[in-house]
Scaffold this active site. Structure first.
Site, mmCIF file in Angstrom:
data_model
loop_
_atom_site.group_PDB
_atom_site.id
_atom_site.type_symbol
_atom_site.label_atom_id
_atom_site.label_comp_id
_atom_site.label_asym_id
_atom_site.label_seq_id
_atom_site.Cartn_x
_atom_site.Cartn_y
_atom_site.Cartn_z
ATOM 1 N N ARG A 46 12.773 23.704 2.625
ATOM 2 C CA ARG A 46 13.242 24.854 1.847
ATOM 3 C C ARG A 46 14.548 25.396 2.422
ATOM 4 O O ARG A 46 14.932 25.071 3.536
ATOM 5 C CB ARG A 46 12.174 25.959 1.854
ATOM 6 C CG ARG A 46 10.958 25.658 1.011
ATOM 7 C CD ARG A 46 9.870 26.699 1.196
ATOM 8 N NE ARG A 46 9.249 26.620 2.518
ATOM 9 C CZ ARG A 46 8.284 27.442 2.940
ATOM 10 N NH1 ARG A 46 7.849 28.405 2.143
ATOM 11 N NH2 ARG A 46 7.757 27.299 4.150
ATOM 12 N N LYS A 106 11.509 29.941 7.481
ATOM 13 C CA LYS A 106 10.486 29.988 8.510
ATOM 14 C C LYS A 106 10.985 30.726 9.750
ATOM 15 O O LYS A 106 12.180 30.892 9.964
ATOM 16 C CB LYS A 106 10.039 28.567 8.893
ATOM 17 C CG LYS A 106 9.299 27.845 7.785
ATOM 18 C CD LYS A 106 8.045 28.592 7.346
ATOM 19 C CE LYS A 106 6.976 28.633 8.411
ATOM 20 N NZ LYS A 106 5.765 29.380 7.965
ATOM 21 N N TYR A 125 10.465 34.815 7.111
ATOM 22 C CA TYR A 125 9.059 34.935 7.484
ATOM 23 C C TYR A 125 8.971 34.883 9.003
ATOM 24 O O TYR A 125 9.613 34.038 9.639
ATOM 25 C CB TYR A 125 8.238 33.775 6.902
ATOM 26 C CG TYR A 125 8.022 33.841 5.408
ATOM 27 C CD1 TYR A 125 7.298 34.879 4.833
ATOM 28 C CD2 TYR A 125 8.527 32.845 4.574
ATOM 29 C CE1 TYR A 125 7.091 34.932 3.456
ATOM 30 C CE2 TYR A 125 8.328 32.891 3.205
ATOM 31 C CZ TYR A 125 7.603 33.934 2.648
ATOM 32 O OH TYR A 125 7.405 33.985 1.293
ATOM 33 N N HIS A 127 5.582 36.164 10.865
ATOM 34 C CA HIS A 127 4.173 36.025 11.237
ATOM 35 C C HIS A 127 3.994 36.224 12.745
ATOM 36 O O HIS A 127 3.394 35.413 13.446
ATOM 37 C CB HIS A 127 3.638 34.652 10.811
ATOM 38 C CG HIS A 127 3.740 34.402 9.339
ATOM 39 N ND1 HIS A 127 2.940 35.052 8.415
ATOM 40 C CD2 HIS A 127 4.551 33.588 8.624
ATOM 41 C CE1 HIS A 127 3.245 34.625 7.194
ATOM 42 N NE2 HIS A 127 4.223 33.753 7.289
ATOM 43 N N GLU A 149 6.962 38.775 5.009
ATOM 44 C CA GLU A 149 5.529 38.904 4.719
ATOM 45 C C GLU A 149 5.001 40.321 4.803
ATOM 46 O O GLU A 149 3.875 40.600 4.359
ATOM 47 C CB GLU A 149 4.701 37.999 5.646
ATOM 48 C CG GLU A 149 4.632 38.428 7.086
ATOM 49 C CD GLU A 149 5.767 37.896 7.953
ATOM 50 O OE1 GLU A 149 5.688 38.023 9.184
ATOM 51 O OE2 GLU A 149 6.740 37.352 7.385
ATOM 52 N N ASP A 301 -0.736 30.581 9.288
ATOM 53 C CA ASP A 301 0.456 31.309 9.735
ATOM 54 C C ASP A 301 0.084 32.592 10.470
ATOM 55 O O ASP A 301 0.855 33.089 11.295
ATOM 56 C CB ASP A 301 1.364 31.654 8.550
ATOM 57 C CG ASP A 301 2.293 30.506 8.176
ATOM 58 O OD1 ASP A 301 2.683 29.745 9.075
ATOM 59 O OD2 ASP A 301 2.620 30.364 6.981
#
Length: 402
Positions: A46, A106, A125, A127, A149, A301
């Site tokens: 991505r 990510k 993101y 996490h 998130e 995640d």
């Protein structure tokens, strides 16, 4: 008349604010340098910004740098970004160094930790609650970590997580069906069965976005599907709208244990925003399952909702514990990057534009949704669930916005 028109034209030109960086005193927004590096997590294809998004930022007066080849995995060429007005950089170190805001998909991995710097905005993101090393690295860097998130609307929905949850939920059922095959380690079952042979029994833990999408696909493939949740109004709603081969069941340890001996595929789809996922399936409970049962942990995640879960990759996606197949790929949507990139950038771009136009402090002060996305800033944790995960101290977000 022409003289008068020229006069009015001159007046209007003077009063119309410009976005040219050479006329800083008259621009509406600040000018920001935005960098988009290539994702380097294993099999992550991505990209955080598609050419259309680059064009929008550029039209707002910002400078956009794209690492060479960053969009290729999602089907976007360097030429497409250049046509949009972006600049292609081959040197990733330079890209991180000159960029005031880094947009990623990510979380940064160890190789990228030294590139983060004080005052730099990272919008991706994260996490954090599942990764203490990352949390400490971001604290040390004193960068501004805004997590996709945890951006949250007033109704509790997570707009930047929803599209990837939709993708991951649908993929969970697909991947689960694949790993039910005997050569993959599963029981040797066809998800939908055939006339005269019962279909697979699928248990979905969690009735949120991931769970609903997983159940839709599983049911669409013909599986006998059960969704478990602790929210009774949600279960009543799902009972009304889901297909007839989807059943609802209140989630408790006793109820989960009662189903385990007959279940073929379990999809873990529980989420507590920004916090570690609860372990709903313990290692001891695996003994109650039949050999070849498949577990797909979409919550990996956030640490995973199965006690025996550990992150895997698309290159090496599964492992066995007690003869039970574990599929725990931490970036499931990365396997369908074209769909995932478009779905993600559709929702991240407005927030990224606000951050670039206003600067992170003003953007967060004016948007309560975006403010919820701030996890760590200037070396301080400002999201309580992240601090709680590691027994660290935290402060109110207001302390870093003032």
């Amino acid at each position: 008349m022409k003289k008068i028109l020229r006069k009015f034209r001159s007046v209007f030109l003077i009063k119309i604010p410009t976005l040219d960086s050479s006329l800083n005193s008259k621009k509406i927004f600040q000018i920001m340098i935005v960098g988009v590096p290539k994702e380097i997590k294993t099999h992550e294809n991505r990209v955080a910004l598609q050419p259309g998004g680059a064009l929008q930022l550029i039209r707002n007066g910002h400078k956009v740098y794209i690492q060479k080849g960053a969009g290729l995995g999602s089907g976007f060429t360097d030429e497409a970004y250049v046509e949009a007005g972006a600049t292609i950089l081959e040197d990733v170190e330079q890209l991180w160094k000159i960029s005031e805001m880094i947009m990623k998909v990510k979380e940064p991995i160890a190789e990228e930790y030294p590139r983060m710097r004080e005052g730099q905005v990272l919008f991706t993101y994260f996490h954090f609650a599942a990764d203490e090393a990352l949390t400490k690295a971001v604290i040390k860097s004193k960068c501004i970590a805004i997590a996709y998130e945890t951006v949250e609307k007033a109704d509790g929905s997570l707009p930047l997580l929803i599209p990837m949850s939709e993708v991951a939920g649908r993929m969970a059922a697909q991947e689960g069906a694949v790993y039910l095959e005997k050569p993959k380690g599963g029981r040797g079952m066809l998800m939908g069965g055939i006339p005269g042979v019962q279909p697979a029994k699928v248990l979905v833990l969690g009735g949120g976005i991931v769970g609903v999408n997983a159940a839709k696909i599983a049911a669409g493939m013909g599986a006998d599907t059960t969704i478990m949740d602790i929210n009774m109004p949600r279960l009543r709603y799902l009972d009304d709208v889901m297909p007839k081969n989807v059943h609802t069941f209140f989630s408790s340890e006793a109820n989960i244990r009662a189903l385990l001996p007959s279940i073929d595929l379990i999809i873990g789809a529980v989420l507590k925003p920004g916090a570690k996922a609860p372990h709903l399936i313990t290692k001891e409970m695996l003994k109650e399952m039949r050999p070849g049962t498949v577990l797909v942990d979409v919550a990996i995640d956030q640490g995973g909702c199965f006690e025996t879960s550990k992150p895997t990759t698309h290159k090496d996606p599964v492992y066995m514990v007690e003869d039970v197949v574990h599929y725990c790929v931490a970036n499931m949507p990365g396997a369908v990057p074209y769909t995932s990139t478009l779905g993600l950038t559709n929702v991240t771009l407005p927030y990224a534009t606000a951050l670039a136009n206003k600067g992170w402090k003003k953007a967060l002060k004016e948007d309560p949704e975006l403010k919820m996305g701030l996890n760590i800033a200037n070396g301080t944790i400002v999201y309580d669930d992240v601090a709680e995960a590691f027994g660290m101290e935290w402060e109110s977000v207001e302390t870093v916005l003032n």
